[in-house]
Design a protein around this motif. Structure first.
Motif, PDB file in Angstrom:
ATOM      1  N   GLU A   1      37.633  39.751  42.035  1.00 56.42           N
ATOM      2  CA  GLU A   1      38.074  40.682  42.243  1.00 56.42           C
ATOM      3  C   GLU A   1      39.490  41.542  41.840  1.00 56.42           C
ATOM      4  OE1 GLU A   1      38.761  44.213  45.761  1.00 56.42           O
ATOM      5  OE2 GLU A   1      37.289  43.021  45.725  1.00 56.42           O
ATOM      6  N   ILE A   2      40.634  40.418  42.369  1.00 56.23           N
ATOM      7  CA  ILE A   2      41.733  41.307  42.180  1.00 56.23           C
ATOM      8  C   ILE A   2      41.566  40.544  40.390  1.00 56.23           C
ATOM      9  CG2 ILE A   2      43.989  40.232  42.215  1.00 56.23           C
ATOM     10  CD1 ILE A   2      43.092  41.805  44.810  1.00 56.23           C
ATOM     11  N   GLU A   3      41.449  39.467  39.825  1.00 59.07           N
ATOM     12  CA  GLU A   3      41.745  39.149  38.545  1.00 59.07           C
ATOM     13  C   GLU A   3      41.115  40.237  37.741  1.00 59.07           C
ATOM     14  OE1 GLU A   3      40.365  35.113  36.227  1.00 59.07           O
ATOM     15  OE2 GLU A   3      39.266  36.023  36.331  1.00 59.07           O
ATOM     16  N   GLY A   4      39.826  40.778  38.220  1.00 55.45           N
ATOM     17  CA  GLY A   4      39.590  41.941  37.042  1.00 55.45           C
ATOM     18  C   GLY A   4      40.518  43.423  37.280  1.00 55.45           C
ATOM     19  N   GLN A   5      41.303  43.736  38.875  1.00 53.11           N
ATOM     20  CA  GLN A   5      42.029  44.360  38.661  1.00 53.11           C
ATOM     21  C   GLN A   5      43.113  44.621  37.531  1.00 53.11           C
ATOM     22  OE1 GLN A   5      42.609  45.395  42.676  1.00 53.11           O
ATOM     23  NE2 GLN A   5      44.156  46.521  42.502  1.00 53.11           N
ATOM     24  N   PHE A   6      43.639  43.433  37.859  1.00 57.12           N
ATOM     25  CA  PHE A   6      44.844  43.044  36.929  1.00 57.12           C
ATOM     26  C   PHE A   6      45.043  42.402  35.509  1.00 57.12           C
ATOM     27  CE2 PHE A   6      46.473  43.207  41.855  1.00 57.12           C
ATOM     28  CZ  PHE A   6      46.879  44.250  41.521  1.00 57.12           C
ATOM     29  N   GLN A   7      43.747  42.185  34.912  1.00 53.38           N
ATOM     30  CA  GLN A   7      43.653  41.360  33.564  1.00 53.38           C
ATOM     31  C   GLN A   7      44.028  41.872  32.772  1.00 53.38           C
ATOM     32  OE1 GLN A   7      43.281  37.855  31.912  1.00 53.38           O
ATOM     33  NE2 GLN A   7      41.303  37.953  33.228  1.00 53.38           N
ATOM     34  N   GLN A   8      43.862  43.577  32.696  1.00 49.97           N
ATOM     35  CA  GLN A   8      44.105  44.332  31.428  1.00 49.97           C
ATOM     36  C   GLN A   8      45.973  43.997  31.732  1.00 49.97           C
ATOM     37  OE1 GLN A   8      42.219  44.538  29.227  1.00 49.97           O
ATOM     38  NE2 GLN A   8      44.120  45.539  28.017  1.00 49.97           N
ATOM     39  N   ASN A   9      46.820  44.530  32.670  1.00 48.97           N
ATOM     40  CA  ASN A   9      47.917  44.155  32.447  1.00 48.97           C
ATOM     41  C   ASN A   9      48.569  42.860  31.744  1.00 48.97           C
ATOM     42  OD1 ASN A   9      47.272  46.052  34.480  1.00 48.97           O
ATOM     43  ND2 ASN A   9      49.176  46.436  34.772  1.00 48.97           N
ATOM     44  N   PHE A  10      47.522  41.870  31.534  1.00 45.05           N
ATOM     45  CA  PHE A  10      47.869  40.444  31.849  1.00 45.05           C
ATOM     46  C   PHE A  10      47.590  40.749  29.679  1.00 45.05           C
ATOM     47  CE2 PHE A  10      49.080  39.706  36.030  1.00 45.05           C
ATOM     48  CZ  PHE A  10      50.045  38.970  35.953  1.00 45.05           C
ATOM     49  N   LYS A  11      46.704  41.043  29.507  1.00 40.44           N
ATOM     50  CA  LYS A  11      46.466  40.160  28.034  1.00 40.44           C
ATOM     51  C   LYS A  11      46.509  41.393  27.416  1.00 40.44           C
ATOM     52  CE  LYS A  11      41.156  38.624  28.445  1.00 40.44           C
ATOM     53  NZ  LYS A  11      40.221  39.182  28.383  1.00 40.44           N
ATOM     54  N   SER A  12      47.463  42.978  27.984  1.00 36.52           N
ATOM     55  CA  SER A  12      47.891  44.110  27.274  1.00 36.52           C
ATOM     56  C   SER A  12      49.453  43.212  26.618  1.00 36.52           C
ATOM     57  CB  SER A  12      48.532  45.086  28.236  1.00 36.52           C
ATOM     58  OG  SER A  12      49.245  45.005  28.820  1.00 36.52           O
TER      59      SER A  12
END
Length: 157
Positions: A28-39
């Protein structure tokens, strides 16, 4: 954070259920913050693992199955790291790699006179240690790891 447990007082199914709950929080945490890192051209890696942490295997820790959760040197944990988009860890051997603290969920140690010993050592006792944080604290701890990694990479939140 970790509570000592007699191996005779815990069932494999209890350990597996707790591992699954913690792993789900991590996803859940990974999914919540993944986009911030990918961007920012990074990938957040929050991984559940079961490994043999016996001193004889150091520094390589071979994977174990959940069936082995009551055996000495079993360790289930959540690790937190950041990679580039190709999967390479951030950092290098000289300066170190960028990791969060992660969490140990369940571990079994065999010791004799306060020293960890091999499971085949003729004397000593095995003890289990289980993570006792409530789900909200597990989530908070993993989020703090993520925020630390983001700060190190200048990724705003």
């Amino acid at each position: 954070m970790m509570k000592k447990v007699k191996l005779s007082e815990i069932k494999k199914e209890q350990i597996w259920d707790w591992e699954k709950q913690v792993a789900n929080i991590a996803k859940e945490i990974e999914g919540q913050f993944q986009q911030n890192f990918k961007s920012h051209s990074y990938k957040l890696e929050i991984v559940f693992s079961r490994t043999d942490v016996s001193p004889k295997h150091f520094p390589e820790c071979p994977p174990l199955s959940k069936e082995q959760c009551l055996k000495p040197h079993y360790c289930s944990a959540i690790s937190v790291a950041v990679t580039d988009l190709e999967g390479n860890l951030i950092g290098d051997e000289e300066d170190g790699y960028l990791f969060g603290e992660g969490l140990t969920i369940w571990t079994v140690e065999k010791s004799f006179l306060f020293f960890m010993v091999d499971e085949n050592f003729p004397i000593g006792s095995a003890k289990g240690y289980i993570l006792t944080l409530p789900s909200s604290e597990i989530k908070k701890t993993l989020e703090e790891d993520v925020f630390y990694l983001a700060k190190e990479l200048n990724i705003p939140f």
